[in-house]
Design a protein around this motif. Structure first.
Motif, mmCIF file in Angstrom:
data_model
loop_
_atom_site.group_PDB
_atom_site.id
_atom_site.type_symbol
_atom_site.label_atom_id
_atom_site.label_comp_id
_atom_site.label_asym_id
_atom_site.label_seq_id
_atom_site.Cartn_x
_atom_site.Cartn_y
_atom_site.Cartn_z
ATOM 1 N N SER A 151 19.977 -66.071 21.432
ATOM 2 C CA SER A 151 19.422 -64.796 20.974
ATOM 3 C C SER A 151 19.458 -64.683 19.452
ATOM 4 N N LEU A 152 20.561 -65.135 18.851
ATOM 5 C CA LEU A 152 20.764 -64.936 17.421
ATOM 6 C C LEU A 152 20.145 -66.022 16.554
ATOM 7 N N HIS A 153 19.702 -67.125 17.172
ATOM 8 C CA HIS A 153 19.157 -68.211 16.360
ATOM 9 C C HIS A 153 17.831 -67.778 15.732
ATOM 10 N N PRO A 154 17.622 -68.068 14.451
ATOM 11 C CA PRO A 154 16.433 -67.551 13.761
ATOM 12 C C PRO A 154 15.145 -68.277 14.090
ATOM 13 N N THR A 155 15.243 -69.458 14.713
ATOM 14 C CA THR A 155 14.053 -70.210 15.098
ATOM 15 C C THR A 155 14.141 -70.541 16.587
ATOM 16 N N PRO A 156 13.028 -70.900 17.215
ATOM 17 C CA PRO A 156 13.052 -71.172 18.658
ATOM 18 C C PRO A 156 13.940 -72.358 19.016
ATOM 19 N N ILE A 157 14.818 -72.159 19.991
ATOM 20 C CA ILE A 157 15.605 -73.245 20.564
ATOM 21 C C ILE A 157 15.598 -73.077 22.082
ATOM 22 N N ALA A 158 15.924 -74.144 22.784
ATOM 23 C CA ALA A 158 16.072 -74.049 24.235
ATOM 24 C C ALA A 158 17.387 -73.345 24.543
ATOM 25 N N THR A 159 17.344 -72.360 25.433
ATOM 26 C CA THR A 159 18.529 -71.579 25.775
ATOM 27 C C THR A 159 18.702 -71.604 27.282
ATOM 28 N N LEU A 160 19.876 -72.076 27.739
ATOM 29 C CA LEU A 160 20.046 -72.374 29.158
ATOM 30 C C LEU A 160 21.375 -71.840 29.686
ATOM 31 N N PRO A 161 21.403 -70.599 30.160
ATOM 32 C CA PRO A 161 22.600 -70.062 30.807
ATOM 33 C C PRO A 161 22.592 -70.426 32.291
ATOM 34 N N PHE A 162 23.636 -71.120 32.730
ATOM 35 C CA PHE A 162 23.751 -71.571 34.116
ATOM 36 C C PHE A 162 24.844 -70.780 34.839
ATOM 37 N N LEU A 163 24.529 -70.268 36.048
ATOM 38 C CA LEU A 163 25.504 -69.534 36.868
ATOM 39 C C LEU A 163 26.218 -68.482 36.031
ATOM 40 N N SER A 164 25.423 -67.738 35.275
ATOM 41 C CA SER A 164 25.976 -66.880 34.231
ATOM 42 C C SER A 164 25.628 -65.414 34.454
ATOM 43 N N PRO A 165 26.588 -64.494 34.245
ATOM 44 C CA PRO A 165 26.285 -63.072 34.312
ATOM 45 C C PRO A 165 25.669 -62.585 33.005
ATOM 46 N N HIS A 166 25.184 -61.353 33.003
ATOM 47 C CA HIS A 166 24.662 -60.806 31.757
ATOM 48 C C HIS A 166 25.784 -60.252 30.887
ATOM 49 N N SER A 167 26.986 -60.114 31.466
ATOM 50 C CA SER A 167 28.124 -59.543 30.738
ATOM 51 C C SER A 167 29.415 -60.009 31.395
ATOM 52 N N ALA A 168 30.455 -60.203 30.607
ATOM 53 C CA ALA A 168 31.761 -60.557 31.162
ATOM 54 C C ALA A 168 32.318 -59.455 32.054
ATOM 55 N N ALA A 169 31.839 -58.220 31.867
ATOM 56 C CA ALA A 169 32.294 -57.113 32.706
ATOM 57 C C ALA A 169 31.971 -57.372 34.172
ATOM 58 N N VAL A 170 30.880 -58.058 34.436
ATOM 59 C CA VAL A 170 30.503 -58.381 35.814
ATOM 60 C C VAL A 170 31.551 -59.285 36.450
ATOM 61 N N ALA A 171 31.957 -60.322 35.716
ATOM 62 C CA ALA A 171 32.911 -61.289 36.262
ATOM 63 C C ALA A 171 34.275 -60.662 36.511
ATOM 64 N N PHE A 172 34.734 -59.833 35.582
ATOM 65 C CA PHE A 172 36.102 -59.312 35.678
ATOM 66 C C PHE A 172 36.201 -57.980 36.416
ATOM 67 N N CYS A 173 35.096 -57.268 36.554
ATOM 68 C CA CYS A 173 35.151 -55.962 37.212
ATOM 69 C C CYS A 173 34.432 -55.933 38.562
ATOM 70 N N GLU A 174 33.554 -56.911 38.821
ATOM 71 C CA GLU A 174 32.827 -56.948 40.091
ATOM 72 C C GLU A 174 33.115 -58.217 40.893
ATOM 73 N N GLY A 175 33.187 -59.354 40.206
ATOM 74 C CA GLY A 175 33.313 -60.637 40.883
ATOM 75 C C GLY A 175 34.751 -60.969 41.250
#
Length: 360
Positions: A220-244
């Motif tokens: 998100s923060l990189h100023p130019t296009p790069i490949a970004t690949l989140p695997f088995l990933s939540p949108h927030s750590a709150a999901v993992a620690f408060c729901e999962g």
């Protein structure tokens, strides 16, 4: 019916694994040292100040100068390990344990190559990934497709683990934010080094689970296009620690009684709400859309006991143009069985990027 039963099996496997690892007394829980006191206050303040200005974060990041040694080399490939001083701000550096001040990376490349005609992907660590080996196994076969692999050892993990920390179980909630902040700064500096010092034709960042959250932030923060690949990933750590499943691995009673936040009379639900508020700082949907969302590929698991489907879809919705792919399985089984799908996503995301003009 068969696929439904298999899905239940994968989901149950996540819970059985989670119960064994997180709900027995074989290991300490997460955050047995409490919230982190003044460190947490500092981090909350720093991160909140960032959000209004995330789209114009300072670039370039701090320049790094890794010191390299060759681990092994064959006729065709070479593995080096490098060490560099973490490029974190002075505020973060003072908050980090001394063991975290030096970053370590592994760098797998062909023995001889032209960087401008190659791609390189930075692999970030998931929860519990203390060594380079698993991510090198993921990236190694990609050398045949002209893709080098750089693996970052996370702060609080491996040789950067604080003396008092047991395994992966961070002592304080503030450590989770420190880990993320330092990882993001280090990854951004590594990408800058790959782009400008080494001159790679394309770059990307990937990570599994917690590493996927960090990869999404870096992309998100990189100023130019790069490949970004989140695997088995939540949108927030709150999901993992408060729901999962990780909610069962959290020292809620310690957090309830921690006088460092002057709220020892809180109910358990109030403590969990406090955790949701703190970890909302890791919500990637609040970050800018990457420069080329078409080169963002999420890979989620259909029956993940750690990361619910809705969390994967929330981030994809926040980044129009990105793609979600699904593998059949749970968190643990997908981690073990679907490396080929992760590799395919890396190749496809890089293919959607243009080469630097100098490579044409």
């Amino acid at each position: 019916m068969v696929s439904y039963k298999l899905g239940i099996l994968h989901y149950v496997l996540d819970h059985v694994y989670g119960a064994f690892v997180h709900r027995t007394k074989l290991s300490t829980p997460f955050f047995s040292g409490g919230w982190g006191g003044s460190k947490l206050d500092l981090l909350e303040s720093v991160i909140k100040q960032l959000f209004p200005d995330l789209a114009s974060q300072t670039w370039p990041p701090s320049v790094i100068n890794p010191v390299w040694r060759t681990v092994w080399e064959t006729k065709y490939s070479c593995l080096r390990e490098g060490v560099f001083t973490t490029p974190c701000t002075e505020q973060l550096l003072h908050a980090l344990p001394p063991e975290c001040h030096n970053a370590r990376v592994a760098f797998l490349t062909p023995k001889s190559f032209s960087p401008q005609n190659m791609a390189c992907v930075v692999h970030l660590a998931g929860t519990g990934d203390h060594t380079f080996e698993r991510r090198l196994r993921l990236g190694g076969p990609l050398l045949k497709q002209n893709i080098a692999t750089m693996v970052l050892e996370s702060p609080f993990y491996g040789k950067r683990r604080p003396m008092l920390q047991r395994g992966s179980k961070l002592l304080c909630v503030s450590d989770l934010l420190l880990l993320g902040s330092a990882t993001i700064e280090e990854a951004r500096s590594l990408l800058y080094w790959l782009d400008n010092e080494e001159g790679f034709g394309k770059t990307g960042v990937c990570g599994l689970s917690m590493g996927g959250v960090h990869a999404a932030m870096v992309g998100s923060l990189h100023p130019t296009p790069i490949a970004t690949l989140p695997f088995l990933s939540p949108h927030s750590a709150a999901v993992a620690f408060c729901e999962g499943i990780l909610r069962h691995a959290t020292a809620w009673n310690v957090l309830k009684e921690d006088g460092g936040i002057q709220k020892s009379s809180m109910t358990l639900e109030e403590v969990r709400e406090r955790m949701r508020t703190v970890l909302s700082l890791t919500d990637v949907t609040r970050f800018p859309v990457p420069k080329n969302p078409e080169s963002v590929i999420f890979v989620g698991a259909t029956d993940d006991g750690y990361i619910p489907k809705h969390s994967v879809l929330e981030l994809q919705k926040a980044w129009p143009g990105s793609e979600v792919r699904w593998v059949t399985g749970g968190h643990v089984s997908s981690f073990l069985l679907h490396n080929n799908e992760f590799r395919r996503a890396i190749v496809d995301a890089l293919d959607r990027l243009p080469w630097k003009e100098s490579t044409l």
